[in-house]
Scaffold this motif. Structure first.
Motif, PDB file in Angstrom:
ATOM      1  N   THR A  83       0.829  -1.039   0.160  1.00  0.00           N
ATOM      2  CA  THR A  83       0.084  -0.083   0.088  1.00  0.00           C
ATOM      3  C   THR A  83       0.899   1.224  -0.134  1.00  0.00           C
ATOM      4  O   THR A  83       1.933   1.297   0.213  1.00  0.00           O
ATOM      5  CB  THR A  83      -0.974   0.018   1.011  1.00  0.00           C
ATOM      6  OG1 THR A  83      -0.043   0.255   2.358  1.00  0.00           O
ATOM      7  CG2 THR A  83      -1.674  -1.310   1.336  1.00  0.00           C
ATOM      8  N   ALA A 100      -6.563   3.095   0.814  1.00  0.00           N
ATOM      9  CA  ALA A 100      -6.192   2.157   1.938  1.00  0.00           C
ATOM     10  C   ALA A 100      -7.396   2.222   3.034  1.00  0.00           C
ATOM     11  O   ALA A 100      -7.057   1.479   3.957  1.00  0.00           O
ATOM     12  CB  ALA A 100      -4.830   2.222   2.579  1.00  0.00           C
ATOM     13  N   VAL A 143      -9.459  -2.358  -0.396  1.00  0.00           N
ATOM     14  CA  VAL A 143      -8.518  -3.039   0.448  1.00  0.00           C
ATOM     15  C   VAL A 143      -8.798  -4.554   0.341  1.00  0.00           C
ATOM     16  O   VAL A 143      -8.026  -5.264  -0.065  1.00  0.00           O
ATOM     17  CB  VAL A 143      -8.363  -2.579   1.939  1.00  0.00           C
ATOM     18  CG1 VAL A 143      -7.512  -3.977   2.559  1.00  0.00           C
ATOM     19  CG2 VAL A 143      -7.834  -1.376   2.098  1.00  0.00           C
ATOM     20  N   LEU A 147      -6.339  -7.171  -1.563  1.00  0.00           N
ATOM     21  CA  LEU A 147      -5.768  -8.424  -0.713  1.00  0.00           C
ATOM     22  C   LEU A 147      -6.009  -9.767  -1.432  1.00  0.00           C
ATOM     23  O   LEU A 147      -5.334 -10.579  -1.004  1.00  0.00           O
ATOM     24  CB  LEU A 147      -6.340  -8.447   0.541  1.00  0.00           C
ATOM     25  CG  LEU A 147      -5.602  -7.442   1.597  1.00  0.00           C
ATOM     26  CD1 LEU A 147      -6.297  -7.348   3.039  1.00  0.00           C
ATOM     27  CD2 LEU A 147      -4.112  -7.841   2.094  1.00  0.00           C
ATOM     28  N   LEU A 157       1.690  -8.370   3.509  1.00  0.00           N
ATOM     29  CA  LEU A 157       1.327  -7.200   3.440  1.00  0.00           C
ATOM     30  C   LEU A 157       2.495  -6.369   3.841  1.00  0.00           C
ATOM     31  O   LEU A 157       3.331  -6.473   4.826  1.00  0.00           O
ATOM     32  CB  LEU A 157       0.150  -6.892   4.285  1.00  0.00           C
ATOM     33  CG  LEU A 157      -0.292  -5.356   4.674  1.00  0.00           C
ATOM     34  CD1 LEU A 157      -0.991  -4.784   3.282  1.00  0.00           C
ATOM     35  CD2 LEU A 157      -1.428  -5.299   5.860  1.00  0.00           C
ATOM     36  N   HIS A 162       2.660  -2.413   4.391  1.00  0.00           N
ATOM     37  CA  HIS A 162       1.727  -1.184   4.552  1.00  0.00           C
ATOM     38  C   HIS A 162       2.479   0.194   4.830  1.00  0.00           C
ATOM     39  O   HIS A 162       3.044   0.525   5.601  1.00  0.00           O
ATOM     40  CB  HIS A 162       0.566  -1.270   5.733  1.00  0.00           C
ATOM     41  CG  HIS A 162      -0.174  -0.039   5.983  1.00  0.00           C
ATOM     42  ND1 HIS A 162      -0.788   0.452   4.933  1.00  0.00           N
ATOM     43  CD2 HIS A 162      -0.368   0.659   7.084  1.00  0.00           C
ATOM     44  CE1 HIS A 162      -1.665   1.601   5.294  1.00  0.00           C
ATOM     45  NE2 HIS A 162      -1.159   1.570   6.872  1.00  0.00           N
ATOM     46  N   SER A 164      -6.347   3.667   8.051  1.00  0.00           N
ATOM     47  CA  SER A 164      -6.011   2.789   7.092  1.00  0.00           C
ATOM     48  C   SER A 164      -5.046   1.660   7.571  1.00  0.00           C
ATOM     49  O   SER A 164      -5.292   0.410   7.325  1.00  0.00           O
ATOM     50  CB  SER A 164      -4.858   3.777   6.143  1.00  0.00           C
ATOM     51  OG  SER A 164      -3.643   4.129   6.891  1.00  0.00           O
ATOM     52  N   VAL A 185      -6.326  -2.651   6.793  1.00  0.00           N
ATOM     53  CA  VAL A 185      -5.469  -3.166   6.278  1.00  0.00           C
ATOM     54  C   VAL A 185      -5.115  -4.564   7.191  1.00  0.00           C
ATOM     55  O   VAL A 185      -5.148  -5.638   6.900  1.00  0.00           O
ATOM     56  CB  VAL A 185      -4.083  -2.605   5.386  1.00  0.00           C
ATOM     57  CG1 VAL A 185      -4.635  -1.753   4.466  1.00  0.00           C
ATOM     58  CG2 VAL A 185      -3.082  -2.097   6.637  1.00  0.00           C
TER      59      VAL A 185
END
Length: 294
Positions: A7, A49, A55, A59, A65, A67, A89, A93
């Protein structure tokens, strides 16, 4: 682990991380509000995000992940906007990744989680070197958001079992920018004393993210990062004596050595900064195809 959702993928760290992961054989899904140039990820998505739907779409198929989506400085929004976007965010996430059973995440925290660098009051850290146990003194929304993000990581691990590394980045830029900042700060070293004149090159930052993704460290880990030296030329102890008199130095520092304790990065991640802006070892910024300039 093969596919990583990045992200904030259009940011400098997001792009550097993407390029490194691709070079190391990973597949990358990029998520960003927009793109200023062609992006190297094999799956490129435009989205927010803080959006549950965006998201969730990003994903799909992800194994891990990374971020970085955030408002990166307190001057880039109102205090409410900065805190809301950053914490929203991160919760979004991590909670969705946890619900999906994703087992590994790395998030961008900041040296600002201790609160001193952007503190509007005349306060100094209680000691140097700085480390993960430095007692925070927070009076700005950005620093508060980063400390809250670290607690969100702890919550996500406790709730879903996802292992999260929160990297406390110092100043991270490409070498030519770091050299410009060094020259500016040299005229007034007091402006960076509260973060110990710490920095990290972009290439080392990207490598730290890869080490975090590949680490087996369990739980929610907060990791302080720094280059092996300080941004300024000169002896670290002499600079501290002049610009932070009375603040104790609780561990030996040689030459222009870093004033951030990075032992947890070495022990838990197997990471140690390799580059310095003082010896020509720093990787220069690569050219970007299709960059849109105003």
């Amino acid at each position: 682990m093969t596919r990583v959702l990045v992200t904030g993928a259009d940011g400098q760290i997001g792009r550097a991380v993407t390029s490194r992961l691709l070079a190391e054989g990973y597949e990358v899904t990029a998520l960003s509000l927009g793109y200023t140039a062609d992006h190297p990820a094999d799956r490129v998505l435009t989205g927010d995000a803080t959006s549950v739907a965006d998201v969730a779409r990003a994903l799909q198929g992800a194994d891990a992940l990374a971020h970085f989506a955030a408002i990166p400085h307190p001057s880039l929004g109102t205090p409410y906007e900065v805190f809301r976007v950053n914490t929203d965010s991160t919760f979004n996430v991590l909670s969705q990744a946890g619900e999906l059973g994703i087992r590994r995440a790395v998030i961008a925290s900041s040296i600002n989680a201790i609160g001193y660098p952007n503190n509007p009051h005349d306060v100094m850290p209680p000691r140097f070197p700085l480390d993960e146990s430095t007692v925070p003194d927070i009076a700005d929304a950005y620093s508060l958001s980063k400390l809250a993000d670290e607690r969100t990581a702890l919550f996500a691990h406790r709730r879903w079992g996802i292992d999260v590394v929160a990297l406390r980045f110092p100043l991270v830029k490409w070498p030519h920018v770091l050299e410009e900042v060094r020259d500016e700060v040299a005229d007034d070293p007091a402006q960076m004393v509260r973060e110990g004149w710490s920095y990290l090159t972009m290439a080392d930052a990207a490598r730290a993210v890869q080490c975090s993704l590949e680490s087996s460290a369990p739980g929610a880990q907060v990791i302080a990062l720094s280059a092996r030296d300080i941004l300024l030329d000169g002896l670290s102890t002499e600079l501290l004596a002049r610009y932070a008199p009375g603040v104790p130095l609780t561990a030996p520092v040689r030459g222009n050595g870093t004033l951030v304790d990075t032992r947890r990065a070495r022990v838990l991640l197997g990471f140690e900064a390799e580059e310095s802006i003082h010896d020509g070892s720093a990787t220069p910024e690569p050219a970007r195809r299709g960059e849109q300039r105003v």
